[in-house]
Design a protein around this motif. Structure first.
Motif, PDB file in Angstrom:
ATOM      1  N   ASN A   1       0.841  -1.193   0.000  1.00 16.88           N
ATOM      2  CA  ASN A   1       0.000   0.000   0.000  1.00 16.88           C
ATOM      3  C   ASN A   1       0.871   1.235   0.000  1.00 16.88           C
ATOM      4  O   ASN A   1       1.996   1.230   0.493  1.00 16.88           O
ATOM      5  CB  ASN A   1      -0.862   0.024   1.273  1.00 16.88           C
ATOM      6  N   GLY A   2       0.348   2.309  -0.571  1.00 16.69           N
ATOM      7  CA  GLY A   2       1.027   3.572  -0.407  1.00 16.69           C
ATOM      8  C   GLY A   2       1.145   3.851   1.086  1.00 16.69           C
ATOM      9  O   GLY A   2       0.145   3.815   1.807  1.00 16.69           O
ATOM     10  N   LEU A   3       2.369   4.093   1.570  1.00 13.77           N
ATOM     11  CA  LEU A   3       2.577   4.106   3.013  1.00 13.77           C
ATOM     12  C   LEU A   3       3.716   5.021   3.422  1.00 13.77           C
ATOM     13  O   LEU A   3       4.781   5.013   2.816  1.00 13.77           O
ATOM     14  CB  LEU A   3       2.888   2.680   3.487  1.00 13.77           C
ATOM     15  N   GLU A   4       3.459   5.813   4.453  1.00 13.74           N
ATOM     16  CA  GLU A   4       4.513   6.507   5.186  1.00 13.74           C
ATOM     17  C   GLU A   4       4.620   5.807   6.537  1.00 13.74           C
ATOM     18  O   GLU A   4       3.640   5.732   7.282  1.00 13.74           O
ATOM     19  CB  GLU A   4       4.163   7.981   5.404  1.00 13.74           C
ATOM     20  N   LEU A   5       5.787   5.308   6.857  1.00 17.90           N
ATOM     21  CA  LEU A   5       5.965   4.492   8.061  1.00 17.90           C
ATOM     22  C   LEU A   5       7.120   5.019   8.899  1.00 17.90           C
ATOM     23  O   LEU A   5       8.240   5.150   8.413  1.00 17.90           O
ATOM     24  CB  LEU A   5       6.236   3.040   7.673  1.00 17.90           C
ATOM     25  N   ALA A   6       6.836   5.312  10.174  1.00 14.84           N
ATOM     26  CA  ALA A   6       7.882   5.719  11.115  1.00 14.84           C
ATOM     27  C   ALA A   6       8.119   4.587  12.107  1.00 14.84           C
ATOM     28  O   ALA A   6       7.195   4.163  12.800  1.00 14.84           O
ATOM     29  CB  ALA A   6       7.469   6.990  11.854  1.00 14.84           C
ATOM     30  N   LEU A   7       9.346   4.092  12.157  1.00 14.62           N
ATOM     31  CA  LEU A   7       9.733   3.066  13.118  1.00 14.62           C
ATOM     32  C   LEU A   7      10.371   3.756  14.318  1.00 14.62           C
ATOM     33  O   LEU A   7      11.490   4.271  14.241  1.00 14.62           O
ATOM     34  CB  LEU A   7      10.718   2.081  12.485  1.00 14.62           C
ATOM     35  N   VAL A   8       9.622   3.811  15.418  1.00  9.59           N
ATOM     36  CA  VAL A   8      10.071   4.484  16.640  1.00  9.59           C
ATOM     37  C   VAL A   8      10.641   3.412  17.563  1.00  9.59           C
ATOM     38  O   VAL A   8       9.896   2.655  18.188  1.00  9.59           O
ATOM     39  CB  VAL A   8       8.899   5.230  17.308  1.00  9.59           C
ATOM     40  N   LEU A   9      11.961   3.336  17.634  1.00  9.54           N
ATOM     41  CA  LEU A   9      12.623   2.171  18.211  1.00  9.54           C
ATOM     42  C   LEU A   9      13.478   2.523  19.430  1.00  9.54           C
ATOM     43  O   LEU A   9      14.267   3.468  19.406  1.00  9.54           O
ATOM     44  CB  LEU A   9      13.490   1.496  17.145  1.00  9.54           C
ATOM     45  N   ASP A  10      13.328   1.738  20.472  1.00  4.86           N
ATOM     46  CA  ASP A  10      14.059   1.902  21.720  1.00  4.86           C
ATOM     47  C   ASP A  10      15.546   1.636  21.497  1.00  4.86           C
ATOM     48  O   ASP A  10      15.939   0.540  21.108  1.00  4.86           O
ATOM     49  CB  ASP A  10      13.477   0.927  22.752  1.00  4.86           C
ATOM     50  N   ASN A  11      16.351   2.645  21.755  1.00  6.06           N
ATOM     51  CA  ASN A  11      17.808   2.528  21.652  1.00  6.06           C
ATOM     52  C   ASN A  11      18.467   2.835  22.987  1.00  6.06           C
ATOM     53  O   ASN A  11      19.586   3.351  23.049  1.00  6.06           O
ATOM     54  CB  ASN A  11      18.354   3.470  20.581  1.00  6.06           C
ATOM     55  N   THR A  12      17.793   2.522  24.078  1.00  2.62           N
ATOM     56  CA  THR A  12      18.306   2.848  25.402  1.00  2.62           C
ATOM     57  C   THR A  12      19.372   1.852  25.846  1.00  2.62           C
ATOM     58  O   THR A  12      19.582   0.813  25.218  1.00  2.62           O
ATOM     59  CB  THR A  12      17.158   2.870  26.420  1.00  2.62           C
ATOM     60  N   GLY A  13      20.029   2.167  26.956  1.00  2.18           N
ATOM     61  CA  GLY A  13      21.152   1.361  27.419  1.00  2.18           C
ATOM     62  C   GLY A  13      20.805  -0.083  27.686  1.00  2.18           C
ATOM     63  O   GLY A  13      21.639  -0.983  27.502  1.00  2.18           O
ATOM     64  N   SER A  14      19.573  -0.353  28.109  1.00  2.00           N
ATOM     65  CA  SER A  14      19.171  -1.732  28.394  1.00  2.00           C
ATOM     66  C   SER A  14      19.092  -2.588  27.146  1.00  2.00           C
ATOM     67  O   SER A  14      19.004  -3.821  27.230  1.00  2.00           O
ATOM     68  CB  SER A  14      17.819  -1.748  29.108  1.00  2.00           C
ATOM     69  N   MET A  15      19.135  -1.954  25.977  1.00  2.00           N
ATOM     70  CA  MET A  15      19.097  -2.695  24.715  1.00  2.00           C
ATOM     71  C   MET A  15      20.486  -3.131  24.263  1.00  2.00           C
ATOM     72  O   MET A  15      20.625  -3.790  23.227  1.00  2.00           O
ATOM     73  CB  MET A  15      18.461  -1.819  23.626  1.00  2.00           C
ATOM     74  N   LYS A  16      21.495  -2.786  25.014  1.00  2.00           N
ATOM     75  CA  LYS A  16      22.875  -3.090  24.609  1.00  2.00           C
ATOM     76  C   LYS A  16      23.104  -4.595  24.466  1.00  2.00           C
ATOM     77  O   LYS A  16      22.584  -5.391  25.253  1.00  2.00           O
ATOM     78  CB  LYS A  16      23.862  -2.519  25.637  1.00  2.00           C
ATOM     79  N   GLY A  17      23.850  -4.977  23.439  1.00  2.00           N
ATOM     80  CA  GLY A  17      24.184  -6.388  23.239  1.00  2.00           C
ATOM     81  C   GLY A  17      23.110  -7.137  22.470  1.00  2.00           C
ATOM     82  O   GLY A  17      22.605  -6.668  21.441  1.00  2.00           O
TER      83      GLY A  17
END
Length: 459
Positions: free
Chosen positions: A138-154
């Motif tokens: 589909n015609g689409l505008e998509l924003a991926l709002v993604l957690d990049n905080t310290g707990s995501m490390k590794g």
């Protein structure tokens, strides 16, 4: 001897009797009746076969994974083939994929025992069917709002990158530049990095007035000081933004030394681990139709800092809001993005993913400054978190009211409050995914990608 020749011989025979004639006529009537019954059964068999391959193709075409498609196609086709009514058998099932990896063609045949037509020597009835399924986005505008905080490390961040790439591969297929598909990435931690090219968005003189210690502004921003502006898609021309700046002097970020003569010495290797840009995440990626740009942005994500989900969400909204058309630059300028809400044949969507709860602590500087600054209306950390949660709920509602479709993902078990918050943020119950494991996260992104893919039977 054929039925017609038997009737012809009977007419020529002077000694023809009534009984043989009745027998022949009865045979003809039985054959006609049998043909009618088996013709109806054939129609039912064909309908069941067509329904089965349509269902099988539609259930697998979103992935078009040649390694698994045969198993998946057969599983769904067999499950939807209704052989109980007429004793039918699915005899063959073959498929091909077009060279552009977007069209799946399925061909199949089925048969069933004949009934009364067996009297005329017809033992089985058979049919074939074909289904051509096009996978189009589909015609689409998509924003991926993604957690990049310290707990995501590794491992968590590695898992997120893999899952996000699964979504991108599903939406783009083999297209290097998609048609009417624009994807942006909004990494968030305790701030959002809008990019250093947007100095014009900042309050006049605000960057130059700060001591960057041999480095420079990293692109992160602080929240608007007025709550109403922080939870809206207000543009910087009317509400200029303050650059994010973690000042020196705390035990967690001591990056300036001053000798007895007042001479300053700056710590070396200032960056996201030390200095004024500490915990500034990777720069946002503006909406683009280019797959390679999105893939590179996912690869560049890094895990730093604390969690302000609401701040990521509001910048995801600003990525999609038509108020911001002409401000972001790049491919968004080229394609005149963001488009108006409810543009014909176009959708707007956001995926908001986090692995933790909103946080606000005494010794961490964030987009809301220090906790003691009371920019969230309080110096109590629990009350501050409640305020962050309330702001996320408000932003989600505003986005949905604007026509933006929201998917939410809770990864690695944030607390129950956050899970409920994300569930209510999603546009539908089915658009919220509780993903406590890497496998569940991968599945969530796959399901979201499938949901965003438009599947239609073209033949």
């Amino acid at each position: 001897m054929s039925l017609m020749s038997m009737i012809s011989r009977f007419r020529k025979a002077e000694e023809g009797a009534v009984l043989p004639f009745v027998g022949i006529v009865s045979l003809a009537l039985i054959g006609a009746t049998g043909f009618g019954i088996d013709a109806a059964r054939l129609m039912l068999l064909h309908s069941s076969l067509q329904r089965a391959i349509d269902a099988g193709a539609l259930s697998t075409v979103a992935k078009l994974d040649t390694a698994t498609i045969d198993v998946e196609l057969r599983k769904f086709a067999v499950a939807n083939f209704n052989d109980g009514e007429i004793g039918g058998t699915l005899d063959s099932l073959t498929w091909t994929i077009s060279s552009d990896n977007k069209t799946l063609t399925v061909k199949a045949s089925a048969s069933a025992p004949a009934t009364l037509m067996k009297i005329l020597g017809v033992q089985t009835i058979s049919t074939s069917a074909e289904s051509v399924i096009e996978r189009s986005t589909n015609g689409l505008e998509l924003a991926l709002v993604l957690d990049n905080t310290g707990s995501m490390k590794g491992t968590p961040l590695t898992s997120l990158k893999s899952a996000a790439n699964t979504l991108v591969n599903t939406l783009y297929g083999n297209d290097a530049v998609a048609k009417n598909l624009y994807v942006g990435i909004v990494p968030f931690s305790q701030s959002v990095n809008v990019g250093t090219s947007h100095t014009s968005w900042m309050k006049s003189g605000s960057i130059a007035a700060l001591d960057w210690g041999g480095t420079s502004w990293g692109g992160c921003v602080e929240a608007q000081s007025v709550k109403a502006d922080d939870i809206s898609d207000t543009v910087p021309s009317s509400k200029p933004i303050t650059p994010y700046y973690w000042p020196d002097g705390t035990d967690t970020n001591n990056w300036i030394s001053v000798d007895q003569n007042g001479k300053k010495t700056y710590a070396k290797n200032l960056g996201t681990s030390l200095g004024p840009n500490m915990n500034c995440p990777a720069e946002v990626t503006r909406l683009t139709p280019k797959k390679a740009t999105v893939v590179a942005a996912i690869s560049a994500m890094k895990a730093v800092g604390n969690t302000h989900i609401n701040f990521g969400a509001v910048w995801g909204w600003r990525m999609l809001s038509p108020k911001w058309r002409g401000l972001w630059g790049g491919d968004m300028a080229t394609y005149n993005l963001p488009l108006d809400y409810y543009t014909k044949n176009m959708n707007k969507a956001a995926v908001i993913m986090t692995d933790g709860e909103n946080t606000m602590t005494e010794k961490v500087y964030t987009a809301y400054g220090w906790l003691a600054d009371k920019k969230l209306g309080t110096a109590d950390k629990d009350a501050a978190v409640t305020e962050l949660n309330d702001r996320l709920a408000t932003v989600c509602t505003a986005m949905k009211n604007s026509g933006i479709i929201i998917y939410t993902i809770a990864f690695n078990g944030p607390d129950e409050t956050t899970q409920k918050l994300l569930s209510s943020c999603a546009s539908q119950n089915a658009f919220y995914f509780n993903s406590p494991t890497t496998a569940a996260l991968q599945s969530a992104f796959k399901q979201i990608a499938d949901s965003l893919s438009n599947l239609r039977v073209s033949k």
